[in-house]
Design an enzyme around this catalytic site. Structure first.
Site, PDB file in Angstrom:
ATOM      1  N   HIS A  95       4.978  -1.874   9.111  1.00  0.00           N
ATOM      2  CA  HIS A  95       5.602  -0.757   9.830  1.00  0.00           C
ATOM      3  C   HIS A  95       6.103  -1.130  11.229  1.00  0.00           C
ATOM      4  O   HIS A  95       7.040  -0.524  11.726  1.00  0.00           O
ATOM      5  CB  HIS A  95       4.594   0.377   9.987  1.00  0.00           C
ATOM      6  CG  HIS A  95       4.259   1.095   8.720  1.00  0.00           C
ATOM      7  ND1 HIS A  95       3.838   0.447   7.588  1.00  0.00           N
ATOM      8  CD2 HIS A  95       4.283   2.421   8.412  1.00  0.00           C
ATOM      9  CE1 HIS A  95       3.605   1.348   6.636  1.00  0.00           C
ATOM     10  NE2 HIS A  95       3.871   2.545   7.113  1.00  0.00           N
TER      11      HIS A  95
ATOM     12  N   CYS B 266       2.447  -6.664   2.050  1.00  0.00           N
ATOM     13  CA  CYS B 266       1.560  -5.827   2.857  1.00  0.00           C
ATOM     14  C   CYS B 266       0.629  -6.759   3.617  1.00  0.00           C
ATOM     15  O   CYS B 266      -0.048  -7.603   3.011  1.00  0.00           O
ATOM     16  CB  CYS B 266       0.752  -4.910   1.934  1.00  0.00           C
ATOM     17  SG  CYS B 266      -0.513  -3.944   2.776  1.00  0.00           S
TER      18      CYS B 266
ATOM     19  N   SER C 272       0.827  -1.208   0.000  1.00  0.00           N
ATOM     20  CA  SER C 272       0.000   0.000   0.000  1.00  0.00           C
ATOM     21  C   SER C 272       0.866   1.266   0.000  1.00  0.00           C
ATOM     22  O   SER C 272       0.404   2.325  -0.371  1.00  0.00           O
ATOM     23  CB  SER C 272      -0.892  -0.005   1.241  1.00  0.00           C
ATOM     24  OG  SER C 272      -0.094  -0.116   2.404  1.00  0.00           O
TER      25      SER C 272
ATOM     26  N   GLU D 121       5.622   6.811  10.152  1.00  0.00           N
ATOM     27  CA  GLU D 121       5.872   7.549   8.907  1.00  0.00           C
ATOM     28  C   GLU D 121       6.349   8.975   9.187  1.00  0.00           C
ATOM     29  O   GLU D 121       7.004   9.585   8.349  1.00  0.00           O
ATOM     30  CB  GLU D 121       4.627   7.529   8.024  1.00  0.00           C
ATOM     31  CG  GLU D 121       4.308   6.109   7.599  1.00  0.00           C
ATOM     32  CD  GLU D 121       3.699   5.987   6.222  1.00  0.00           C
ATOM     33  OE1 GLU D 121       3.137   6.977   5.731  1.00  0.00           O
ATOM     34  OE2 GLU D 121       3.781   4.880   5.653  1.00  0.00           O
TER      35      GLU D 121
ATOM     36  N   CYS E 123       2.095  -5.963  10.696  1.00  0.00           N
ATOM     37  CA  CYS E 123       2.024  -4.797   9.812  1.00  0.00           C
ATOM     38  C   CYS E 123       3.462  -4.467   9.428  1.00  0.00           C
ATOM     39  O   CYS E 123       4.364  -4.553  10.270  1.00  0.00           O
ATOM     40  CB  CYS E 123       1.376  -3.625  10.556  1.00  0.00           C
ATOM     41  SG  CYS E 123       1.423  -2.070   9.649  1.00  0.00           S
TER      42      CYS E 123
HETATM   43  N1  DGL Z   1       1.442  -1.909   4.635  1.00  0.00           N
HETATM   44  C1  DGL Z   1       0.323  -1.949   5.541  1.00  0.00           C
HETATM   45  C2  DGL Z   1       0.313  -3.294   6.290  1.00  0.00           C
HETATM   46  O1  DGL Z   1       1.291  -4.022   6.320  1.00  0.00           O
HETATM   47  C3  DGL Z   1       0.335  -0.796   6.535  1.00  0.00           C
HETATM   48  C4  DGL Z   1      -0.056   0.534   5.957  1.00  0.00           C
HETATM   49  C5  DGL Z   1      -1.505   0.637   5.523  1.00  0.00           C
HETATM   50  O2  DGL Z   1      -2.404   0.730   6.375  1.00  0.00           O
HETATM   51  O3  DGL Z   1      -1.715   0.633   4.330  1.00  0.00           O
HETATM   52  O4  DGL Z   1      -0.677  -3.646   6.857  1.00  0.00           O
END
Ligand code: DGL
Length: 266
Positions: free
Chosen positions: A186, A73, A11, A152, A184
């Site tokens: 992040h 993701c 994403s 972020e 996630c």
């Molecule tokens: N890349 C998304 C995940 O791993 C986190 C960021 C989003 O909410 O798009 O869930």
């Protein structure tokens, strides 16, 4: 042997944590990374929207003749991996299965925590995958929606991160977990704070390494590894180049990536 690139998408930019591990595990492979920075975050959206966006990313990478798709993701992998697999003529791997498998292998008391975006937690995907392997696993899952913006903005060392971690992990203080999935892309950036809050007896699992290892194994089994001597080529495509893109790229790649970002139209 197949010298085409591996397509990796997310994403936004968090999937670069997975790219970093893929480069480590598979240094001869070329990679095209596609981050939907124009529409991130996905984790707050509903299933239909996430699926629509994810299928657009899939089509874009397929047009670029990739040999394999990595859904880097958690939110997309948890929501619409099957739809992506149906659309894709090449093999697809998501990040949920490899992390779920590692969590089941790691837990001794079969009590596992999962933290992720609202969409990931709501999907129940981690619980399903772990219970497919061992149906007696008990899962405690909570969304942590403020972690993504805090990271972020580069505020991992700020008091605000400590407060958010304390707040979101409060429900986990008395449920005797021995393993927790950082579900996630992040969250590994908050690993130290999460570890401190959960205590050293809780093992933290993130999906980047197990996904890169599972990808390596599958490429080998399918005869898709690149065995040519040519230097790998890296491409980094984004749907928007926000002002903070460079600093966010550096956070997730933990340094400069091997290529410059280029803006594309889907
Ligand atoms: N890349 C998304 C995940 O791993 C986190 C960021 C989003 O909410 O798009 O869930």
């Amino acid at each position: 042997m197949d010298s085409r690139a591996i397509g990796v998408f997310d994403s936004g930019l968090g999937g670069l944590t997975v790219v970093k591990q893929i480069i480590k595990a598979l240094p001869s492979e070329s990679i095209i990374y596609l981050g939907d920075t124009a529409r991130v975050p996905y984790g707050t959206r509903d299933r239909d929207t996430i699926t629509k966006f994810a299928l657009e990313l899939t089509k874009y990478l397929i047009k670029h003749d990739v040999k394999y798709l990595v859904v880097a993701c958690n939110t997309i992998s948890a929501t619409c991996l099957e739809e992506i697999e149906e659309l894709s003529p090449v093999p697809v791997i998501g990040v949920i299965k490899p992390a779920a498998k590692l969590a089941v292998e790691t837990t001794k008391n079969k009590r596992v925590g999962v933290i992720g975006t609202r969409a990931t937690v709501h999907s129940g995907a981690y619980t399903r995958e772990m219970r497919k392997i061992k149906d007696s696993i008990e899962v405690f899952a909570e969304p942590c929606p403020l972690f993504v913006p805090i990271i972020e903005e580069g505020l991992m060392q700020h008091q605000i991160a400590e407060i958010a971690v304390a707040e979101y992990l409060l429900p986990y203080q008395d449920n005797d977990l021995d393993t927790m999935i950082l579900g996630c892309t992040h969250y590994p950036m908050l690993r130290d704070l999460i570890q401190k809050k959960m205590g050293s007896s809780v093992k933290l699992i993130d999906s980047a390494k197990p996904t890169a290892q599972a990808l390596k194994l599958d490429l080998k089994e399918r005869g898709l590894l690149n065995s040519s001597d040519e230097q790998p080529v890296y491409k980094l495509y984004l749907t928007d180049t926000p002002l903070i893109a460079k600093s966010v790229i550096n956070i997730f790649f933990e340094g400069d990536p091997p290529t410059e970002a280029r803006k594309i139209e889907l």
